[in-house]
Design an enzyme around this catalytic site. Structure first.
Site, PDB file in Angstrom:
ATOM      1  N   ASP A 119       0.757  -1.148   0.015  1.00  0.00           N
ATOM      2  CA  ASP A 119      -0.010   0.031  -0.118  1.00  0.00           C
ATOM      3  C   ASP A 119       0.823   1.252  -0.045  1.00  0.00           C
ATOM      4  OD1 ASP A 119       0.211   1.065   2.969  1.00  0.00           O
ATOM      5  OD2 ASP A 119      -0.282  -1.210   3.047  1.00  0.00           O
ATOM      6  N   ASP A 208      -9.538   3.130   6.140  1.00  0.00           N
ATOM      7  CA  ASP A 208      -8.413   3.051   7.154  1.00  0.00           C
ATOM      8  C   ASP A 208      -8.798   3.842   8.259  1.00  0.00           C
ATOM      9  OD1 ASP A 208      -4.990   4.443   6.800  1.00  0.00           O
ATOM     10  OD2 ASP A 208      -6.114   3.231   8.421  1.00  0.00           O
ATOM     11  N   GLU A 210      -7.898   3.895  12.305  1.00  0.00           N
ATOM     12  CA  GLU A 210      -6.714   3.624  13.080  1.00  0.00           C
ATOM     13  C   GLU A 210      -6.629   4.760  13.903  1.00  0.00           C
ATOM     14  OE1 GLU A 210      -2.738   4.061  11.508  1.00  0.00           O
ATOM     15  OE2 GLU A 210      -3.606   3.828   9.339  1.00  0.00           O
TER      16      GLU A 210
END
Length: 818
Positions: A119, A208, A210
Site C-alpha cells: 500500500d 483505514d 486507526e
C-alpha cells in the site's frame, strides 16, 4: 479502470450533485443511529465546502493537509500489551486458502503461496511498479483521500502504474471521523478514484480506521465507541450503496477493541485488513469477532515501498475477491484450460507483464499463453514448445501462439500457428520453425506438408550472398533473396545441377521462378538470375547461362529448335575469351573475336571427335558451307577446316603443309578426293600423314608434304613398309609422262618406277640405281626394272632385273650387265 476524479471546484460540484441523491436516500437509515449517540456528533461540513477548514468542538481548527496527509500503518506498531491473552480472549487464527503465489523476499514464514502486496500514498511519490512486480507484489492499495478531502497528487501514477504491470489494485480512504460524516467520507473516496468496477482488476475500497494522530482530539477522535461504530456503519453503508461492494476495514487489534468497543457487527460483511507487525503467521490476533483476516499488513519497512501485506488465500481467490468477472487475461486462460483438459491443472497464478502486454499461466502439462493479438493458446510440453523456446518464446521472431496444436497431418505430423509463423513437427523431421515471411508464404502456396517440400527439417538460415535466406525441407529447399523473392528448389536433377554450379554463390545466382515442366520430350526448366537449368530424360539437367551462347540457342528456338536440349554445361577458357556448350543437335561456340556460331550435324560430330574446342581445330570462325561435290560440306575453324561428306564423315583439315599440298592438288576435286582421316602424326622422324579417298599426303620435316595417290606406286611403297622401309618418305609427288606411259615417285631412299608393262618396282639408292641412272634410266638400254633388287646376306652382292638385262654389283668386281 475507474476514471480519476477531477480536482478543485469541479470535483466539489460533481460530488454535491452526483452523491447527493445517494446521501439523501441514506439519511433516514442513519438518523436513528445518530440519535442514539452518547455524545454530540462531529462537525459535518457540506461536500461543496469539503476543502475548507473544520473546527472541532474543542475549538481546534483542522485544515486540509498540505502534504501527503496521514500515513497508513501506524496501527501496525501497536504491539500486544503485556497482559495474558486470556484476559482479552484468544484471537482466532487465520486460515490459508488455495492457489499459490510467488513468495516475496521478507514475506513472513507460514504465508508461502499467499499473494504479497503493498500500500502506498503520496509519500512514496512515483513508484517503480515493474520492480515491485519483479519483487513478488501482486496487488496494491493506493491512498485516494483523507477525511473530507481528496489527497494524493500521485494517485494516477500509482493506481494506473500498478494495473499496468498486471497487479490487482484498489484505493483506500484515511478516516477522520471527527471532521465529517461517514457518508460524506465514503462519497469522497468514491469521487477520488476509490470506486469499484467488475473488471477483474479492481479491489474494493478500504476504510483505514486507526488511532488518531492527526489532531488533538485524542486516540479515538474524541468519540465514544457507539459513535465510532455508527460513523463506521454510515461509511460502509454509503460505500456499498455507491459501488455495490462492501468496503474493506483496515484497523489494529487494540484500537478496535478500545475505540469501537469490540464491536462485531462488521465481521460478517466487511473484510478485515489487520495491521500487526512482528507477529507470527499463526498468531495474528483479530478483533471484533472476525473469523479470519483477508489482508495482513506485516511490515512498514519492506520488502516493498510503503507498507507490505499478504492476502489470506491463493492468487485465484484474490482475483475472485476482486469481484465481478475475471480479468480478460485470466478469463481467457481459464476458458482455454477448460477447452483443453490435457494441459492439466493450474500451477501458480496468471503472470502478466510479458512482451506486448502478454500473460501466461503454467499447468502440469505445459502453459497457456495470452496476448491481446493472439488470445489464449495452449503450449503443452513437447517438441513444439521446445522449438518455440529455442526461438526465445514470445520474445522471439514467432511471438505468441495463435492457435492450439493441431495434429493428424500427413506422416503423423502436427503444427501450431504463431503470430510470427508456425512450428511443424513430424516423427521424421522433428519440430521446426516456419517463420512468417516470403519463405513461409511460398511453402504454404506449395501445399505445405502435403506438397512437394514435405516438412521443414531445419530453421530458416540467412546470411547468404546478396542478403539471401533459405530453409531446408524433406523435399528440397526454399530460397529467398530481396531481388528474387522466395522460390522452391525441390530435390532432383535441376537442384543437383544448381548445386554443382555452387548454388546462389555461383554463376546462376538465385532461382527466379519455380520448376516448369511440360516441355518437349518430358523436359523441365527453372529460371535463375544468371540463366536457367534445363532437364530432359535424355540429357539430364544442364545449366544454360545468360550470355552469347544462351542467346544463340534462343535464336535457334531453344529446346524446340534444331539444337534441342543442352547436353553439357558451358565451358570457357580461363580468360573467358571463348566458350562453347554442347546440345543434342550440335554445339554453340563463341569467341570474343567472332561471336557465337553453330556447329551441327556431321561437321559437329567430326569436330567433337577431334577434341572439339580443345582439339586441334579450336573454335569455329565461319558458318557451314554445303553444296560441294558428293554432298560435301565444310566449316572453317581457327586452325583449319572440318570437311564432311556422307561417305567420309567429318574429317579435320588442319592449316599447314598437308592441307597446302591438298589445296595444290585441287582439294576434293583433285586426285585425292575428300580426307578420310584427320592428320596423324608421330611417324618416324617426326612425320605426319593424312589419308584421303584416293591416297594420302605424307609430311616429314626433311621431305615436306608429298602426295601419295592410290595406285601401284603407293601399293609398292606400302609393301616396302612405307616410311619405315628402305625408301622412307617420298620427296616428290608422283610424276608421270615417262617413256611407254611410265610414272615414278622419288623417296628419301630411292624411287618407285611404274610402267604398264613392268608394274611398280623399287629403285633403291645404291650402286645398281646409280648404274641404271648412268645408262639413262628407263630411256636407256635397260628400260624399266622388272623386279626388285636382291642382295646376299652380307650386302656384298646385289642384282636387279630390267627389261634390257640384269644389273649386277659385287663389292670386288663392281657393276656389270648380264
Amino acid at each position: 479502470m475507474p476514471q480519476l476524479p477531477p480536482r478543485g471546484t469541479q470535483h466539489r460540484l460533481r460530488f454535491a450533485t452526483g452523491a447527493a441523491a445517494a446521501l439523501a436516500m441514506l439519511a433516514a437509515l442513519l438518523a436513528p443511529m445518530a440519535a442514539s449517540a452518547e455524545t454530540p456528533a462531529p462537525p459535518q461540513p457540506e461536500a461543496a465546502a469539503a476543502e475548507l477548514a473544520v473546527t472541532l468542538p474543542n475549538g481546534e481548527v483542522v485544515a486540509k493537509p498540505t502534504g501527503a496527509g496521514a500515513v497508513m500503518g501506524a496501527a501496525g506498531k501497536n504491539t500486544p500489551r503485556a497482559i495474558a491473552p486470556s484476559a482479552l480472549g484468544a484471537a482466532p487464527q487465520s486460515q490459508t486458502l488455495s492457489e499459490a503465489a510467488p513468495k516475496a523476499s521478507g514475506q513472513p514464514a507460514g504465508t508461502e503461496g499467499m499473494p504479497a502486496g503493498m500500500d502506498v500514498s503520496g509519500w512514496q511519490q512515483n513508484v517503480d511498479w515493474r520492480a515491485a512486480w519483479n519483487g513478488g507484489a501482486r496487488f496494491a492499495y493506493v491512498k485516494a483521500s483523507e477525511g473530507p478531502w481528496t489527497l494524493n497528487d500521485y494517485f494516477a501514477q500509482q493506481y494506473n502504474g500498478a494495473a499496468g504491470v498486471g497487479m490487482l489494485r484498489g484505493a483506500y480512504h484515511f478516516a477522520r471521523p471527527n471532521l465529517s460524516s461517514g457518508a460524506n467520507q465514503a462519497a469522497v473516496l468514491v469521487d477520488s478514484g476509490g470506486g469499484w468496477s467488475a473488471d477483474g482488476m479492481t479491489l474494493p475500497g478500504v476504510l483505514d480506521l486507526e488511532a488518531n494522530g492527526s489532531d488533538s482530539s485524542g486516540t479515538c477522535f474524541g468519540m465514544t465507541p457507539s459513535q465510532l461504530v455508527a460513523w463506521t456503519k454510515d461509511f460502509t453503508i454509503t460505500y456499498k450503496a455507491l459501488t455495490g461492494r462492501d468496503a474493506v476495514i483496515y484497523t489494529a487489534y487494540y484500537f478496535w477493541q478500545d475505540c469501537l468497543g469490540k464491536s462485531s457487527i462488521f465481521s460478517q460483511a466487511n473484510p478485515l485488513w489487520i495491521a500487526a507487525y512482528g507477529a507470527a503467521a499463526n498468531d495474528v490476533w483479530m478483533p471484533g469477532n472476525w473469523p479470519q483476516y483477508t489482508f495482513w499488513q506485516f511490515s512498514s519497512t519492506g520488502p516493498f515501498v510503503g507498507d507490505s501485506n499478504v492476502f489470506n488465500g491463493g492468487m485465484d481467490q484474490l482475483k475472485t475477491f476482486a469481484g465481478g468477472a475475471l480479468s480478460v487475461q485470466a478469463a481467457a486462460i481459464q476458458a482455454a484450460a477448460a477447452a483443453n483438459p490435457s494441459i492439466g491443472t493450474g500451477q501458480g497464478q496468471v503472470n502478466c507483464g510479458l512482451a506486448n502486454n502478454g500473460c501466461f499461466r503454467m499447468f502440469t502439462n505445459g502453459a497457456i499463453v495470452w496476448s491481446p493479438a493472439s488470445g489464449a493458446q495452449v503450449s503443452p510440453y513437447g517438441a513444439i514448445r521446445d522449438a518455440w523456446g529455442g526461438q526465445g518464446f514470445e520474445n522471439g521472431a514467432l511471438s505468441y501462439p495463435s492457435s492450439g496444436i493441431l495434429c493428424g497431418l500427413a506422416k503423423s505430423g502436427c503444427f501450431q500457428a504463431y503470430l510470427g509463423g508456425e512450428i511443424f513437427s513430424s516423427p521424421g523431421s522433428g519440430a521446426q520453425v516456419s517463420r512468417a515471411g516470403e519463405i513461409r508464404t511460398a511453402y504454404r502456396n506449395s501445399g505445405a506438408e502435403n506438397g512437394p517440400m514435405g516438412y521443414p527439417v531445419g530453421s530458416e538460415t540467412c546470411g547468404l550472398a546478396k542478403d539471401g535466406c533459405y530453409q531446408l525441407y524433406e523435399g528440397g529447399a526454399i530460397i529467398w533473396s530481396p531481388s528474387t523473392g522466395a522460390q522452391l528448389s525441390p530435390f532432383g536433377p535441376i537442384r543437383t545441377a544448381w548445386g554443382a554450379a555452387q548454388f546462389e554463390s555461383g554463376s546462376l545466382g538465385y532461382p527466379t521462378g519455380s520448376i516448369v515442366c511440360g516441355l518437349p520430350n518430358g523436359g523441365c526448366y527453372q529460371a535463375f538470375e544468371g540463366g536457367a537449368v534445363l532437364y530432359s530424360p535424355a540429357t539430364g539437367a544442364q545449366a544454360s547461362l545468360n550470355g552469347p551462347l544462351r542467346a544463340a540457342w534462343g535464336d535457334a528456338g531453344y529446346q524446340n529448335g534444331s539444337l534441342g536440349y543442352p547436353t553439357g554445361s558451358q565451358v570457357c577458357t580461363p580468360t573467358n575469351q571463348s566458350c562453347y556448350q554442347l546440345f543434342q543437335g550440335g554445339t554453340v561456340a563463341w569467341t570474343a573475336a567472332v561471336g557465337a556460331l553453330y556447329v551441327t550435324g556431321g561437321i559437329n560430330a567430326g569436330w567433337l571427335a577431334s577434341g572439339g574446342a580443345t582439339g586441334p581445330l579450336a573454335y569455329p570462325t565461319g558458318t557451314p558451307v554445303c553444296g560441294m561435290q558428293d554432298g560435301g560440306c565444310y566449316q572453317s575453324f581457327q586452325n583449319g577446316y572440318l570437311i564432311w561428306t556422307p561417305a567420309t564423315g567429318g574429317q579435320v583439315s588442319l592449316n599447314g603443309p598437308i592441307r597446302d599440298a591438298w589445296q595444290r592438288m585441287g582439294f576434293q576435286g583433285g586426285t585425292h578426293g575428300y580426307p578420310t582421316t584427320g592428320v596423324v602424326c608421330g611417324l618416324k622422324g617426326g612425320g605426319c600423314y593424312q589419308n584421303y579417298q584416293r591416297g594420302a599426303i605424307i609430311w616429314s620435316p626433311a621431305t615436306g608434304a608429298q602426295s601419295s595417290p592410290a595406285g601401284a606406286i603407293r601399293d609398292a611403297w606400302q609393301r616396302s613398309a612405307f616410311e619405315t622401309g628402305p625408301l622412307a618418305y617420298p620427296t616428290t609427288d608422283v610424276v608421270c609422262g615417262l617413256k611407254g606411259g611410265g610414272c615414278y615417285q622419288n623417296f628419301s631412299g630411292g624411287a618407285i618406277i611404274w610402267s604398264p608393262a613392268t608394274g611398280a618396282q623399287l629403285s633403291l639408292n645404291g650402286q645398281i640405281r646409280s648404274a641404271w641412272q648412268a645408262r639413262g634410266f628407263e630411256n636407256g638400254s635397260l628400260g624399266y626394272p622388272t623386279g626388285p633388287q636382291s642382295c646376299n646376306t652380307g650386302q656384298t652382292t646385289c642384282s636387279q632385273p630390267f627389261q634390257g638385262g640384269k644389273l649386277n654389283w659385287d663389292a670386288s668386281r663392281g657393276v656389270w650387265i648380264s
